[in-house]
Write an enzyme that holds these catalytic residues in place. Structure first.
Site, PDB file in Angstrom:
ATOM      1  N   LYS A 139       0.838  -1.215   0.000  1.00 31.16           N
ATOM      2  CA  LYS A 139       0.000   0.000   0.000  1.00 31.16           C
ATOM      3  C   LYS A 139       0.867   1.257   0.000  1.00 31.16           C
ATOM      4  CE  LYS A 139      -1.732   1.605   4.069  1.00 31.16           C
ATOM      5  NZ  LYS A 139      -1.370   3.034   4.247  1.00 31.16           N
ATOM      6  N   ASN A 140       1.876   1.278   0.873  1.00 32.38           N
ATOM      7  CA  ASN A 140       2.659   2.504   1.038  1.00 32.38           C
ATOM      8  C   ASN A 140       3.605   2.777  -0.128  1.00 32.38           C
ATOM      9  OD1 ASN A 140       1.347   2.935   3.381  1.00 32.38           O
ATOM     10  ND2 ASN A 140       3.071   2.495   4.751  1.00 32.38           N
ATOM     11  N   ARG A 175      -4.517  10.354   4.731  1.00 30.19           N
ATOM     12  CA  ARG A 175      -3.524  11.421   4.841  1.00 30.19           C
ATOM     13  C   ARG A 175      -2.535  11.432   3.680  1.00 30.19           C
ATOM     14  NH1 ARG A 175      -2.781  13.553   9.599  1.00 30.19           N
ATOM     15  NH2 ARG A 175      -0.638  13.954   9.021  1.00 30.19           N
ATOM     16  N   CYS A 232      -4.566  12.684  13.710  1.00 28.83           N
ATOM     17  CA  CYS A 232      -5.244  11.409  13.483  1.00 28.83           C
ATOM     18  C   CYS A 232      -5.068  10.544  14.718  1.00 28.83           C
ATOM     19  CB  CYS A 232      -4.722  10.704  12.238  1.00 28.83           C
ATOM     20  SG  CYS A 232      -3.137   9.946  12.465  1.00 28.83           S
ATOM     21  N   ARG A 250       0.884  14.360  13.555  1.00 30.44           N
ATOM     22  CA  ARG A 250       1.290  14.150  12.169  1.00 30.44           C
ATOM     23  C   ARG A 250       1.224  15.409  11.291  1.00 30.44           C
ATOM     24  NH1 ARG A 250      -0.910   8.474   9.990  1.00 30.44           N
ATOM     25  NH2 ARG A 250       1.005   8.514   8.776  1.00 30.44           N
ATOM     26  N   ASP A 303       5.029   0.585  12.095  1.00 25.85           N
ATOM     27  CA  ASP A 303       3.844  -0.091  11.552  1.00 25.85           C
ATOM     28  C   ASP A 303       3.763  -1.566  11.961  1.00 25.85           C
ATOM     29  OD1 ASP A 303       2.937   2.201  10.406  1.00 25.85           O
ATOM     30  OD2 ASP A 303       3.437   1.666   8.340  1.00 25.85           O
ATOM     31  N   VAL A 318       8.352   6.946  17.043  1.00 25.59           N
ATOM     32  CA  VAL A 318       8.007   7.641  15.794  1.00 25.59           C
ATOM     33  C   VAL A 318       6.717   8.464  15.941  1.00 25.59           C
ATOM     34  CG1 VAL A 318       7.517   7.352  13.329  1.00 25.59           C
ATOM     35  CG2 VAL A 318       9.193   5.873  14.437  1.00 25.59           C
ATOM     36  N   ARG A 366      -8.502  -0.621   4.954  1.00 26.56           N
ATOM     37  CA  ARG A 366      -7.665   0.406   4.343  1.00 26.56           C
ATOM     38  C   ARG A 366      -6.339  -0.196   3.887  1.00 26.56           C
ATOM     39  NH1 ARG A 366      -5.799   4.462   8.086  1.00 26.56           N
ATOM     40  NH2 ARG A 366      -4.460   4.702   6.280  1.00 26.56           N
TER      41      ARG A 366
HETATM   42  C1  UD1 Z   1       4.491   6.815   6.471  1.00 23.43           C
HETATM   43  C2  UD1 Z   1       3.626   5.590   6.296  1.00 23.43           C
HETATM   44  C3  UD1 Z   1       3.104   5.102   7.642  1.00 23.43           C
HETATM   45  C4  UD1 Z   1       4.261   4.899   8.624  1.00 23.43           C
HETATM   46  C5  UD1 Z   1       5.151   6.135   8.675  1.00 23.43           C
HETATM   47  C6  UD1 Z   1       6.397   5.917   9.513  1.00 23.43           C
HETATM   48  C7  UD1 Z   1       2.687   5.919   4.092  1.00 23.43           C
HETATM   49  C8  UD1 Z   1       1.491   6.203   3.270  1.00 23.43           C
HETATM   50  N1  UD1 Z   1       2.531   5.918   5.415  1.00 23.43           N
HETATM   51  O1  UD1 Z   1       3.660   7.840   7.009  1.00 23.43           O
HETATM   52  O2  UD1 Z   1       2.406   3.872   7.419  1.00 23.43           O
HETATM   53  O3  UD1 Z   1       3.735   4.637   9.893  1.00 23.43           O
HETATM   54  O4  UD1 Z   1       5.575   6.513   7.361  1.00 23.43           O
HETATM   55  O5  UD1 Z   1       7.113   4.833   9.044  1.00 23.43           O
HETATM   56  O6  UD1 Z   1       3.756   5.638   3.578  1.00 23.43           O
HETATM   57  N2  UD1 Z   1       6.572  14.564  10.808  1.00 23.43           N
HETATM   58  C9  UD1 Z   1       6.673  15.901  11.119  1.00 23.43           C
HETATM   59  N3  UD1 Z   1       6.548  16.817  10.111  1.00 23.43           N
HETATM   60  C10 UD1 Z   1       6.330  16.445   8.821  1.00 23.43           C
HETATM   61  C11 UD1 Z   1       6.252  15.076   8.506  1.00 23.43           C
HETATM   62  C12 UD1 Z   1       6.384  14.152   9.520  1.00 23.43           C
HETATM   63  O7  UD1 Z   1       6.854  16.276  12.285  1.00 23.43           O
HETATM   64  O8  UD1 Z   1       6.226  17.324   7.956  1.00 23.43           O
HETATM   65  C13 UD1 Z   1       6.711  13.550  11.887  1.00 23.43           C
HETATM   66  C14 UD1 Z   1       5.440  12.719  12.059  1.00 23.43           C
HETATM   67  O9  UD1 Z   1       4.496  13.367  12.901  1.00 23.43           O
HETATM   68  C15 UD1 Z   1       6.006  11.460  12.666  1.00 23.43           C
HETATM   69  C16 UD1 Z   1       7.377  11.320  11.991  1.00 23.43           C
HETATM   70  O10 UD1 Z   1       7.673  12.608  11.480  1.00 23.43           O
HETATM   71  O11 UD1 Z   1       6.173  11.614  14.039  1.00 23.43           O
HETATM   72  C17 UD1 Z   1       7.432  10.337  10.842  1.00 23.43           C
HETATM   73  O12 UD1 Z   1       6.373  10.583   9.953  1.00 23.43           O
HETATM   74  P1  UD1 Z   1       6.470  10.250   8.392  1.00 23.43           P
HETATM   75  O13 UD1 Z   1       7.668   9.433   8.143  1.00 23.43           O
HETATM   76  O14 UD1 Z   1       6.304  11.506   7.627  1.00 23.43           O
HETATM   77  O15 UD1 Z   1       5.190   9.349   8.189  1.00 23.43           O
HETATM   78  P2  UD1 Z   1       4.152   9.352   6.997  1.00 23.43           P
HETATM   79  O16 UD1 Z   1       4.848   9.643   5.709  1.00 23.43           O
HETATM   80  O17 UD1 Z   1       2.972  10.185   7.364  1.00 23.43           O
END
Ligand code: UD1
Length: 417
Positions: free
Chosen positions: A22-23, A92, A116, A121, A304, A326, A396
């Site tokens: 999915k990701n 998201r 969420c 996030r 995850d 995380v 999902r």
């Molecule tokens: C992706 C995955 C999700 C997984 C996560 C971490 C997808 C669709 N989803 O989510 O399944 O759990 O990686 O492996 O691929 N953060 C900030 N600012 C930002 C972006 C992120 O502070 O602009 C923080 C987030 O709140 C979190 C951490 O960084 O604490 C990691 O998030 P991120 O790696 O961005 O996760 P996603 O891409 O949302």
């Protein structure tokens, strides 16, 4: 509404095929926006999040046809640059249209996702990166409005590695003028697949899979043709299904290189894992030992897989500590596991789990995607009947999980509440 019913206690045996990730599929679907023409992506899993992504692509004006796990996306008639709130709030990852729309059309309007179930996030790092490439970003009525006459390459140092942020910037920088360097980039296998896919479209990207990625911008990209990699989180969930039931499963599509952290921890608990030609054979032990885990970015232990690993530790001998680094609020499954008899205490960002002999089936409620998987795993190992409600979260991200588990011998089915 539907629920999943499980009569637990059966050691699972046989072979299971892992679906496409999915990701990985989500950013690939949105990457098609970078080119003008018809892209084809195969091995796309049949999931609610993929339907949402396709709905968003159609909303933007793309024609999307899906057939037997293959998506054909025609982007010749894109006439809209807005990702509306009702789609972004359901998924998201919709914010991943920001980079491609901005790079190709010079503008994008994308709803801010908000918080969420697992934490705040924010997407501040995506926005900061796009600004460094020269975009002007404004907030208007809950929407991010991004514009740029021309994106220009820049050096971007992420405060923390972000998967989505790295993906958005990879896509935007591919069509920017000059060179971009992403530092402290995320290193997940899904990032590597996206970079490979972009390169096959004509981009020039080096270093994906390491913390420093170089992107030389090009003026246009051609449509994408690619096959989604197997889902390492779905694979990991089946590996734990074998471990928690004391079973023996060949997980077809599971790849050692993407699962090192999980394999190392499962091995410590006493699980045997043997590579075979097209997957990993996982053999659950009679007695599981407790081990501590700490989630982190790839190649660390994936957040995850945290909820599923916790289900496993509820029946291990001794005490384990699971620390979540995380996301700030990813222990929603704890209360539900406690309803099944698990002995778990939360201590800040850690959960302390004292193993018990057997969990007891109970009605439980899924709170997010991976929490749902954790409850299914607990139900497979518990005595009597477990009923998991709110399974729209599960749909999902897991394709036909109850059918795949039933084929391994589990007594599990879906029914109307
Ligand atoms: C992706 C995955 C999700 C997984 C996560 C971490 C997808 C669709 N989803 O989510 O399944 O759990 O990686 O492996 O691929 N953060 C900030 N600012 C930002 C972006 C992120 O502070 O602009 C923080 C987030 O709140 C979190 C951490 O960084 O604490 C990691 O998030 P991120 O790696 O961005 O996760 P996603 O891409 O949302």
């Amino acid at each position: 509404m539907e629920k999943i019913v499980i009569n637990g206690g059966i050691p699972l045996r046989g072979e299971v095929q892992v679906s496409g990730a999915k990701n990985s599929a989500l950013p690939l679907l949105f990457a098609t926006l970078l080119a003008d023409g018809v892209s084809e992506i195969s091995n796309v899993p049949d999931l609610r999040d993929i339907n949402t992504a396709n709905k968003l692509l159609r909303e933007l004006g793309a024609e999307v046809a899906t057939e037997s796990h293959c998506c054909r996306i025609n982007t010749e008639k894109i006439q809209n640059i807005e990702a509306p709130y009702d789609l972004v709030k359901t998924m998201r990852a919709s914010v991943l249209v920001l980079g491609p729309l901005l790079a190709r059309f010079g503008q994008a309007r994308v709803s801010l996702p908000g918080g969420c179930a697992i934490g705040a996030r924010p997407i501040n790092l995506h926005l900061k990166g796009l600004e460094a490439l020269g975009a002007t970003i404004q907030l208007d009525h809950g929407y991010v409005e991004a514009t740029a006459d021309k994106l220009r390459g820049a050096r971007i140092l992420f405060d923390i590695p972000t998967v989505g942020g790295t993906e958005n910037l990879l896509m935007a920088a591919s069509l920017a003028e000059g060179e971009t360097v992403l530092e402290n980039a995320a290193r997940e296998p899904e990032i590597v697949q996206l970079a490979d896919a972009l390169n096959s479209m004509g981009a020039i990207i080096e270093g994906a899979g390491t913390a420093i990625i170089h992107i030389k911008g090009v003026s246009s990209l051609k449509p994408l043709k690619c096959q989604v990699i197997p889902d390492r989180i779905e694979a990991g969930t089946f590996m734990i299904a074998a471990a928690i039931t004391g079973g023996n499963i060949l997980v077809r599509g599971a790849e050692r290189k993407d699962q090192e952290a999980l394999i190392s921890k499962l091995t410590e608990t006493g699980v045997k894992i043997q590579p075979e030609a097209d997957g990993l054979r996982v053999i659950g032990p009679k007695k599981l030992s407790s081990v501590d885990i700490r989630t982190s970015v790839f190649p660390g232990f994936p957040t995850d897989m945290q909820a599923q690993f916790m289900a496993l530790m509820t029946k291990a001998e001794g005490t384990s500590r699971i620390s979540e680094t995380v996301f700030e609020n990813r222990f929603m499954h704890v209360c539900e596991l406690q309803r099944m008899g698990a002995d778990i205490q939360i201590d800040g960002h850690s959960a302390i789990i004292r193993g018990i002999k057997k969990m007891l089936g109970a009605p439980v409620m899924a709170t997010d995607l991976r929490a749902s998987a954790s409850l299914i795993l607990a139900g497979l190992a518990a005595e009597n009947t477990t009923e998991v409600s709110r399974i729209y979260h599960l749909d999902r991200g897991y394709e036909k999980i109850e059918i795949k588990l039933a084929a391994l011998g589990a007594r599990i089915w879906r029914e109307q509440e």
